[in-house]
Design a protein around this motif. Structure first.
Motif: not given
Length: 539
Positions: A476-485, A529-539
């Motif tokens: 999950v951390v390597f691919g990008g938190v919250g990004n399924l691809w 790898l694939f960044a996704l904006k979300g609450r976890a990232v913004e925090a």
């Protein structure tokens, strides 16, 4: 016209009388050849084996098989040969031609017909020659393979006769390879040996490589050069197939990691919750499969091949409901407090493990493979097991189904809205607490169906989930938190890298190298790898 009818009837009567006599004559002739195996030394025995093969009668095969296995004896009183099987202090005697029991004898009344390694090779080749003309193509293939392993030049003539009559291309290919192996072990002319080297070179597998290495060591001139060139060619081919096999192993491992991590990617991405009990959801799915199979074994054995299809929705519902209960009962009070969440979910994981131990016991539980997930098949020089293949297919189907849910349903729209901007989603009327609960339940349910798949390749025990939780977080951390691809790419990448590192560094050290790589990678790309904006990232 009546004269013709009379002649025909007379002919039938004569044929009816003569046929049994001829059959009896043939049987007596074969019996005398079989009994002759008891006379003389190894050289004479080899000649008698050749005489039996020359008859072309498959009825002599049991006698040859028993001779090779050391079960052929002769009776001292009259020299008659039998297949003898020890029964207490006496031996049961079976006729090697009719396979009918002919009584018994004491140890002093019979004597074993001895064979050595050379004779065993001759017998293997002889059995192959007897069945080269069988009606069943599988029998013909087995016969040709026996001659290939024996490399006996005595089988060349039989192979050439069989090749002249063979119509099945696959069987013909195996026969040609067997003939090539026999030719290289004979004293035939150089041109035929060069053609045999070329045939084995096209075969291209490890058996051909082993045989050609021997030819290279024991030959001279053009044959040795041709064998050396063929060995180099096969070694390159085997190296390429080994690489492909490692890639397949990596994809297989990656599909397992994808199944274990995809639910975690949802909960971690939407809620920012570090759920240490995620592995226990996988375990619950595996135990659900065990319970379903136990009920089917006792109540409806005929449904066993459908047990996984029955277990999938039950595992999803069981793990999903437990996940919702955990979120509503514990996690919703700890949002924004990651350390407390981590400790709470770790405690929940211990409670779930102990609960399973109390109900099912601490030992591994057996979960069977349905027929359609058992066995393996060859693809070139790769071996692909059906259970791993179906798990890869299943992982991709789960991924595609989850993408459809998130992209094409109102629930998916609400989930993506909460992921991107929780406050704005709440102000638009989305009930974010229920989205949190349902999302956590969805992630837990997917972990449950992952457990159904993992039960087919791993031990079902209370510690099942612990083996995947760390790897799931890495994916999950390597691919990008919250990004399924990102989860898909991360799982497949880590799976393939692990399988290529294991032969050189070992399984444990290989994982350490992967962990170090991920730590260094996150230093450069903290969002994966694939960044996704979300609450976890913004925090």
């Amino acid at each position: 016209m009546s004269n013709l009818k009379s002649i025909f009837v007379l002919f039938c009567l004569v044929a009816g009388l003569v046929s049994p006599a001829l059959a009896q004559s043939d049987t007596e002739s074969l019996r005398s050849l079989v009994d002759a195996l008891a006379k003389g030394k190894y050289a004479e025995t080899e000649q008698q084996i050749g005489a039996l093969v020359a008859t072309g009668d498959p009825a002599v095969a049991p006698a040859l098989q028993a001779l090779g296995a050391g079960d052929l004896y002769f009776r001292k009183s009259d020299g008659q040969v039998f297949i003898a099987e020890k029964d207490g202090k006496r031996f049961t005697l079976t006729d090697p031609l009719t396979l009918e029991v002919e009584g018994d004898a004491g140890r002093r009344e019979i004597k074993k017909i001895k064979v050595n390694n050379k004779l065993r090779r001759v017998i293997r080749s002889a059995l192959g020659s007897l069945t080269l003309m069988a009606a069943d193509p599988n029998v013909r293939v087995a016969a040709a393979e026996a001659i290939f392993k024996a490399q006996d030049p005595a089988g060349i003539d039989a192979l050439e006769t069989a090749l002249a009559a063979e119509t099945d291309d696959n069987v013909r290919l195996v026969m040609e390879q067997a003939r090539a192996a026999a030719v290289l072990n004979s004293d035939l002319e150089e041109a035929q040996k060069l053609a045999a080297v070329e045939t084995l070179s096209e075969m291209g597998n490890r058996e051909a490589l082993s045989l050609l290495i021997g030819v290279r060591s024991n030959s001279e001139g053009a044959v040795r050069d041709a064998a050396n060139h063929a060995v180099e060619k096969i070694e390159k081919s085997i190296a390429a197939w080994n690489t492909a096999q490692n890639v397949w192993y990596g994809v297989s491992l990656g599909s397992v990691l994808l199944l274990a991590a995809i639910g975690l990617a949802i909960t971690f991405g939407v809620m920012g919750v570090i759920n240490m009990a995620h592995g226990e959801m996988v375990m619950i799915g595996a135990y659900t499969t065990f319970v379903v199979q136990e009920i089917i074994r006792t109540s409806a054995p005929g449904l066993f091949d459908y047990s996984l299809f029955i277990a999938l929705p039950l595992a999803f519902l069981t793990a999903g409901l437990i996940g919702i209960a955990i979120e509503r009962g514990v996690i919703r009070w700890l949002y924004g407090r990651p350390l407390e969440t981590l400790l709470a979910t770790w405690g929940i994981s211990l409670i779930l493990q102990q609960a399973v131990r109390s109900v099912f016991g601490p030992t591994n539980r057996e979960v069977g493979n349905p027929d359609w997930m058992s066995g393996a098949f060859e693809l070139g020089q790769m071996t692909i097991t059906y259970n791993r293949m179906w798990i890869v297919v299943f992982a991709l189907l789960v991924f595609a189904g989850l993408m459809l849910v998130l992209k094409k349903t109102p629930f998916g729209l609400y989930t993506r809205a909460v992921t991107q901007n929780r406050r704005m989603a709440a102000s638009m009327g989305i009930r974010t607490p229920w989205i949190d609960a349902l999302t956590f339940g969805l992630g837990s349910g997917i972990a449950g169906i992952a457990g159904v798949a993992l039960s087919q390749i791993d031990n079902v025990s209370p510690n099942l989930g612990q083996g995947y939780i760390i790897d799931s977080f890495m994916v999950v951390v390597f691919g990008g938190v919250g990004n399924l691809w990102g989860t898909l790419v991360g799982a497949m990448t880590l799976g393939v890298v692990n399988k290529f590192l294991e032969p050189y560094a070992g399984a444990v050290l290989g994982k350490i190298f992967v962990l170090v790589f991920i730590i260094l990678f996150i230093q450069k790309r903290p969002r994966g790898l694939f960044a996704l904006k979300g609450r976890a990232v913004e925090a």
